[in-house]
Scaffold this active site. Structure first.
Site, PDB file in Angstrom:
ATOM      1  N   ASN A 266      28.952   9.476  -6.741  1.00 31.11           N
ATOM      2  CA  ASN A 266      28.626   9.919  -5.675  1.00 31.11           C
ATOM      3  C   ASN A 266      28.986   9.520  -4.579  1.00 31.11           C
ATOM      4  OD1 ASN A 266      26.717  10.990  -3.609  1.00 31.11           O
ATOM      5  ND2 ASN A 266      25.712  12.067  -5.569  1.00 31.11           N
TER       6      ASN A 266
ATOM      7  N   ASN B 265      26.145  18.220  -9.268  1.00 35.90           N
ATOM      8  CA  ASN B 265      24.725  17.650  -8.879  1.00 35.90           C
ATOM      9  C   ASN B 265      23.870  19.186  -8.908  1.00 35.90           C
ATOM     10  OD1 ASN B 265      25.314  15.083  -8.366  1.00 35.90           O
ATOM     11  ND2 ASN B 265      26.146  15.602  -6.718  1.00 35.90           N
TER      12      ASN B 265
ATOM     13  N   GLU C 114      29.167  19.298   5.618  1.00 36.05           N
ATOM     14  CA  GLU C 114      28.664  19.038   4.246  1.00 36.05           C
ATOM     15  C   GLU C 114      28.273  20.334   3.472  1.00 36.05           C
ATOM     16  OE1 GLU C 114      27.965  15.892   3.166  1.00 36.05           O
ATOM     17  OE2 GLU C 114      27.529  16.921   1.161  1.00 36.05           O
ATOM     18  N   ASP C 115      28.565  20.447   2.395  1.00 36.41           N
ATOM     19  CA  ASP C 115      28.105  21.664   1.461  1.00 36.41           C
ATOM     20  C   ASP C 115      28.302  22.989   2.194  1.00 36.41           C
ATOM     21  OD1 ASP C 115      27.351  19.621  -0.235  1.00 36.41           O
ATOM     22  OD2 ASP C 115      25.452  20.169  -0.411  1.00 36.41           O
TER      23      ASP C 115
ATOM     24  N   ALA D 222      35.035  20.512  -4.455  1.00 36.18           N
ATOM     25  CA  ALA D 222      34.931  19.044  -4.827  1.00 36.18           C
ATOM     26  C   ALA D 222      36.025  18.749  -5.738  1.00 36.18           C
ATOM     27  CB  ALA D 222      33.403  18.740  -5.532  1.00 36.18           C
TER      28      ALA D 222
ATOM     29  N   ARG E 272      26.532  26.478   0.080  1.00 35.49           N
ATOM     30  CA  ARG E 272      26.680  25.808  -1.042  1.00 35.49           C
ATOM     31  C   ARG E 272      25.920  24.414  -1.341  1.00 35.49           C
ATOM     32  NH1 ARG E 272      27.938  21.177  -2.779  1.00 35.49           N
ATOM     33  NH2 ARG E 272      30.050  20.844  -2.684  1.00 35.49           N
TER      34      ARG E 272
ATOM     35  N   TYR F 207      17.254  11.912  -1.940  1.00 34.00           N
ATOM     36  CA  TYR F 207      18.729  12.422  -2.192  1.00 34.00           C
ATOM     37  C   TYR F 207      18.801  12.944  -3.477  1.00 34.00           C
ATOM     38  CZ  TYR F 207      23.922  12.174  -1.581  1.00 34.00           C
ATOM     39  OH  TYR F 207      25.238  12.546  -1.736  1.00 34.00           O
TER      40      TYR F 207
ATOM     41  N   ARG G 201       0.729  -1.310  -0.080  1.00 37.26           N
ATOM     42  CA  ARG G 201      -0.094  -0.290  -0.039  1.00 37.26           C
ATOM     43  C   ARG G 201       0.945   1.061  -0.113  1.00 37.26           C
ATOM     44  NH1 ARG G 201      -2.658  -1.209   4.506  1.00 37.26           N
ATOM     45  NH2 ARG G 201      -4.197  -2.188   3.367  1.00 37.26           N
TER      46      ARG G 201
ATOM     47  N   LYS H 287      21.214  12.914   3.901  1.00 34.15           N
ATOM     48  CA  LYS H 287      22.669  12.250   3.988  1.00 34.15           C
ATOM     49  C   LYS H 287      22.585  11.299   5.234  1.00 34.15           C
ATOM     50  CE  LYS H 287      25.527  14.498   1.040  1.00 34.15           C
ATOM     51  NZ  LYS H 287      26.563  14.028   0.131  1.00 34.15           N
TER      52      LYS H 287
ATOM     53  N   ASP I   2      32.624  15.823   3.489  1.00 35.69           N
ATOM     54  CA  ASP I   2      32.295  14.718   2.536  1.00 35.69           C
ATOM     55  C   ASP I   2      32.458  15.488   1.174  1.00 35.69           C
ATOM     56  OD1 ASP I   2      30.629  12.793   1.623  1.00 35.69           O
ATOM     57  OD2 ASP I   2      28.899  13.975   1.570  1.00 35.69           O
ATOM     58  N   ASP I   3      32.424  16.753   0.846  1.00 35.28           N
ATOM     59  CA  ASP I   3      32.652  16.988  -0.317  1.00 35.28           C
ATOM     60  C   ASP I   3      34.179  16.922  -0.848  1.00 35.28           C
ATOM     61  OD1 ASP I   3      29.920  17.951  -0.850  1.00 35.28           O
ATOM     62  OD2 ASP I   3      30.472  19.038   1.014  1.00 35.28           O
TER      63      ASP I   3
HETATM   64  N1  LIG Z   1      29.388  13.695  -7.450  1.00 35.06           N
HETATM   65  C1  LIG Z   1      29.553  14.134  -5.895  1.00 35.06           C
HETATM   66  O1  LIG Z   1      29.651  13.034  -4.959  1.00 35.06           O
HETATM   67  C2  LIG Z   1      29.733  15.382  -5.735  1.00 35.06           C
HETATM   68  C3  LIG Z   1      29.544  16.440  -6.772  1.00 35.06           C
HETATM   69  N2  LIG Z   1      29.585  17.812  -6.205  1.00 35.06           N
HETATM   70  C4  LIG Z   1      29.168  19.062  -7.186  1.00 35.06           C
HETATM   71  O2  LIG Z   1      30.300  19.507  -7.582  1.00 35.06           O
HETATM   72  C5  LIG Z   1      29.857  20.589  -7.875  1.00 35.06           C
HETATM   73  C6  LIG Z   1      30.971  21.835  -7.636  1.00 35.06           C
HETATM   74  O3  LIG Z   1      30.910  21.799  -5.910  1.00 35.06           O
HETATM   75  P1  LIG Z   1      32.046  22.861  -5.375  1.00 35.06           P
HETATM   76  O4  LIG Z   1      33.445  22.448  -5.920  1.00 35.06           O
HETATM   77  O5  LIG Z   1      31.801  22.472  -3.951  1.00 35.06           O
HETATM   78  O6  LIG Z   1      31.563  24.102  -5.964  1.00 35.06           O
HETATM   79  P2  LIG Z   1      32.276  25.635  -6.182  1.00 35.06           P
HETATM   80  O7  LIG Z   1      31.267  26.579  -6.393  1.00 35.06           O
HETATM   81  O8  LIG Z   1      33.254  25.817  -5.267  1.00 35.06           O
HETATM   82  O9  LIG Z   1      33.233  25.234  -7.519  1.00 35.06           O
HETATM   83  C7  LIG Z   1      32.676  25.410  -8.753  1.00 35.06           C
HETATM   84  C8  LIG Z   1      33.964  25.412  -9.783  1.00 35.06           C
HETATM   85  O10 LIG Z   1      33.459  25.475 -10.995  1.00 35.06           O
HETATM   86  C9  LIG Z   1      34.255  26.538 -11.798  1.00 35.06           C
HETATM   87  N3  LIG Z   1      33.351  27.103 -12.714  1.00 35.06           N
HETATM   88  C10 LIG Z   1      32.207  27.899 -12.769  1.00 35.06           C
HETATM   89  N4  LIG Z   1      31.890  28.022 -13.879  1.00 35.06           N
HETATM   90  C11 LIG Z   1      32.705  27.639 -14.635  1.00 35.06           C
HETATM   91  C12 LIG Z   1      32.905  27.847 -16.088  1.00 35.06           C
HETATM   92  N5  LIG Z   1      32.033  28.418 -16.961  1.00 35.06           N
HETATM   93  N6  LIG Z   1      33.849  26.918 -16.683  1.00 35.06           N
HETATM   94  C13 LIG Z   1      34.836  26.454 -15.929  1.00 35.06           C
HETATM   95  N7  LIG Z   1      34.881  26.442 -14.494  1.00 35.06           N
HETATM   96  C14 LIG Z   1      33.799  26.943 -14.122  1.00 35.06           C
HETATM   97  C15 LIG Z   1      34.530  27.612 -10.659  1.00 35.06           C
HETATM   98  O11 LIG Z   1      35.321  28.503 -11.115  1.00 35.06           O
HETATM   99  C16 LIG Z   1      34.903  26.647  -9.361  1.00 35.06           C
HETATM  100  O12 LIG Z   1      36.438  26.508  -9.673  1.00 35.06           O
HETATM  101  C17 LIG Z   1      28.588  20.994  -7.420  1.00 35.06           C
HETATM  102  O13 LIG Z   1      27.623  20.818  -8.376  1.00 35.06           O
HETATM  103  C18 LIG Z   1      28.250  19.759  -6.474  1.00 35.06           C
HETATM  104  O14 LIG Z   1      26.935  19.341  -6.349  1.00 35.06           O
HETATM  105  C19 LIG Z   1      30.095  18.127  -4.894  1.00 35.06           C
HETATM  106  C20 LIG Z   1      30.458  17.115  -4.049  1.00 35.06           C
HETATM  107  C21 LIG Z   1      30.076  15.620  -4.195  1.00 35.06           C
HETATM  108  C1  LIG Z   2      26.864  14.844  -3.507  1.00 38.15           C
HETATM  109  C2  LIG Z   2      27.200  16.010  -2.759  1.00 38.15           C
HETATM  110  O1  LIG Z   2      27.683  15.992  -1.499  1.00 38.15           O
HETATM  111  C3  LIG Z   2      27.061  17.308  -3.284  1.00 38.15           C
HETATM  112  O2  LIG Z   2      26.833  17.450  -4.569  1.00 38.15           O
HETATM  113  O3  LIG Z   2      27.510  18.355  -2.684  1.00 38.15           O
HETATM  114 MG   LIG Z   3      27.836  17.663  -0.682  1.00 35.44          MG
END
Ligand SMILES: NC(=O)C1=CN([C@@H]2O[C@H](COP(=O)(O)OP(=O)(O)OC[C@H]3O[C@@H](n4cnc5c(N)ncnc54)[C@H](O)[C@@H]3O)[C@@H](O)[C@H]2O)C=CC1
Ligand SMILES: CC(=O)C(=O)O
Ligand SMILES: [Mg+2]
Length: 543
Positions: free
Chosen positions: A445, A401, A231-232, A295, A142, A88, A43, A160, A254-255
């Site tokens: 991820n 993401n 986180e974030d 990241a 973030r 998630y 259900r 998480k 985590d990131d």
């Molecule tokens: N797959 C996973 O498990 C995870 C994925 N992420 C994802 O990674 C992404 C980034 O996270 P953060 O590093 O913390 O963010 P952030 O904002 O610190 O980093 C983004 C980076 O992308 C660059 N950027 C922005 N515009 C751009 C462009 N037009 N061309 C080239 N580079 C460009 C920025 O200069 C910066 O270095 C998010 O979408 C987050 O969700 C984060 C953690 C885990």
């Molecule tokens: C998956 C994760 O931790 C993030 O996108 O920030």
């Molecule tokens: Mg994260």
């Protein structure tokens, strides 16, 4: 949850063990005659599937978690692939954006800058003080790739922790979701009468530092067995608070670390397939990152281990990695740059700024292209075609993401590479048929890492989380693929095996903690590997 206290003897001293018990049955007469748990599970699934919008599914499941925790987790474990995109990423991203509008009831702790000076009092009010083992803490600055969402970031901590329970069998009552309210720079939220957080801009760094010092000190005092997952946090704060606290408290980011570990694991598997197709040795890979935030740099740091495992020195490993940010290729003579970018900044490139991704690919000739940039569509047809011309099996990981910010979609990468891509994304994509075969996208991820890393750290009561423990979680994940999964070219194991994988990762993490001497529960050293695995699996809470 009810508990019973069971006496046991340890080193000649009688102690009491807290044993959680299944919930008491509801009083007679409150359920209709034909109510039966098996039918009720059907259900619940029918009610979930009847909802058209994923945010409605999210709301339904969070209500179910409150009303009947055992049913929620039982169904989550039985339908991992269906539940994770709801509780998630990607849906949790929408839940965060809408948190102040869909909020039903409190879950977790909101601690604001106004609580500075009395944070301990708030923490001591938490109802399950002695059971607390793991907290996911965000400051909402973030959230995924969605930017500053202030206290609307709470669902990410909740999501998480639901995965800790489902994926690693942490008791639900041992988890504390926390969202710190240090203001928000999100103008739209500040103007929204429904916004649940403080109506002020983010506090200056010096004030945040004092707040974080008090917060971590009080967390450790109030919950002595607690592991903290950051986180974030926005990138500057993510690196700063990890460095600042990691040698004083059991804490990890985590990131930076979880993402690094999950990508290293998928890369180890992808590189073998890519090298087998090209005939080039494993130590000849070159990795290009689009995105150099917490990241991107966290993953780049961890991927150095890949090259070191192949026998390269640290300097040689660093040289195999190229970072690109919003201003293009990162190189020394480009000018001033943020501290976290300096380590990978190229010393060998002296030309003019290089901003076009295809030019950069032509220059670097990477075997792998990793996206952590939040720029949807940046891995376009031209980019993937060039990567395919350079490599018979290109490694392409669009890891941003939620799904709508992914650098490319699975079907695009498959079609533009004529089915040859080795693919992993941050958010899930459906599998697809191509050239008479079913192709499976990997999900790179951190959800594959943090449950096992956390479980292992908690069970051996690690005093700190070392780099080698993080690396052990990654190698454990890479080794957990079955022959069948390898035969299907999977880069990550099937999600339905998450508990088995987390138990395996946890044992690897415990062993590393023991080697490093950071385990404070020394009794586990006596166990053989099979007994340790049994011990870990036996500790998992089961709905
Ligand atoms: N797959 C996973 O498990 C995870 C994925 N992420 C994802 O990674 C992404 C980034 O996270 P953060 O590093 O913390 O963010 P952030 O904002 O610190 O980093 C983004 C980076 O992308 C660059 N950027 C922005 N515009 C751009 C462009 N037009 N061309 C080239 N580079 C460009 C920025 O200069 C910066 O270095 C998010 O979408 C987050 O969700 C984060 C953690 C885990
Ligand atoms: C998956 C994760 O931790 C993030 O996108 O920030
Ligand atoms: Mg994260």
């Amino acid at each position: 949850m009810t508990v019973v206290l069971t006496p046991y003897w340890s080193n000649g001293v009688q102690k009491l063990r807290v044993e959680p018990q299944p919930p008491a049955p509801p009083p007679r007469g409150t359920l209709p005659a034909a109510h039966d748990n098996k039918v009720h599970a059907i259900r619940c699934m029918a009610q979930l599937r009847s909802k058209d919008k994923s945010i409605e599914k999210y709301i339904y499941l969070s209500q179910l978690k409150h009303a009947d925790e055992h049913m929620f987790y039982k169904l989550c474990l039985e339908h991992m692939e269906e539940f994770t995109p709801i509780i998630y990423t990607p849906t949790v991203g929408d839940a965060c954006i809408q948190h102040s509008h869909i909020f039903r009831r409190p879950e977790g702790l909101y601690i604001s800058i106004k609580d500075k000076g009395s944070i301990g009092q708030i923490l001591r009010g938490w109802p399950k003080l002695n059971e607390a083992r793991i907290s996911v803490v965000t400051d909402g600055s973030r959230i995924l790739g969605l930017g500053d969402l202030g206290v609307n970031g709470m669902p990410i901590s909740i999501g998480k922790l639901s995965l800790y329970v489902a994926g690693a069998g942490i008791r639900p009552s041992s988890t504390i979701p926390i969202c710190l309210d240090l203001g928000t720079n999100n103008e739209k939220f500040l103007q929204d009468p429904m916004y649940l957080g403080l109506r002020r801009k983010r506090v200056p760094d010096a004030e945040m530092e004092e707040f974080m010092e008090e917060f971590m000190r009080e967390m450790c005092k109030t919950f002595p067995k607690l592991l903290v997952q950051f986180e974030d946090f926005s990138t500057d704060h993510a690196f700063h608070y990890l460095d600042h606290f990691r040698h004083r408290y059991p804490v990890f980011n985590d990131d930076i670390q979880g993402t690094g570990a999950v990508v290293l694991s998928g890369f180890l598997n992808a590189a073998k397939l890519s090298s087998a197709a090209s005939g080039r040795p494993l130590n000849s890979h070159r990795i290009l990152f689009l995105g150099a935030g917490s990241a991107g740099v966290g993953v780049a740091m961890q991927l150095q281990s890949f090259f070191k495992i192949q026998g390269l020195s640290e300097e040689e490993a660093r040289n195999r990695i190229y970072l690109v940010d919003s201003q293009g290729l990162i190189f020394d003579s480009r000018g001033p740059m943020a501290e976290h970018k300096k380590y990978f900044s190229r010393r060998d490139y002296k030309g003019p700024p290089m901003t076009n991704l295809t030019d950069i690919i032509e220059y670097v000739k990477p075997t792998a292209l990793l996206g952590l940039s939040t720029i949807k569509g940046s891995f376009n047809k031209e980019v993937i075609e060039i990567m395919s011309a350079l490599n018979p099996r290109p490694i392409i990981f669009p890891l941003s993401n939620p799904v709508r910010l992914s650098e490319c979609e699975f079907h695009e990468a498959v079609e533009w590479s004529a089915g040859q891509v080795l693919f992993a994304s941050g958010s899930p994509f459906p599998e697809m048929e191509f050239g008479g075969k079913t192709l499976h996208p990997g999900q790179g991820n951190n959800m594959y890492i943090f449950p096992g890393l956390g479980l292992g750290s908690i069970l051996c009561r690690a005093s700190t989380i070392t780099d080698t423990m993080v690396e052990a979680s990654s190698l454990g994940l890479a080794d957990s693929l079955t022959d069948d999964e390898r035969a299907s070219d999977l880069l990550y194991p099937r999600l339905e095996r998450i508990r088995e994988i987390s138990a395996f990762i946890a044992t690897r993490v415990i062993r590393k903690a023991q080697e490093e001497g950071v385990d404070t529960l020394k009794d586990l050293r006596k166990l053989s590997d099979p007994d340790l695995l049994k011990f870990v699996a036996g500790k998992m809470w089961k709905p």
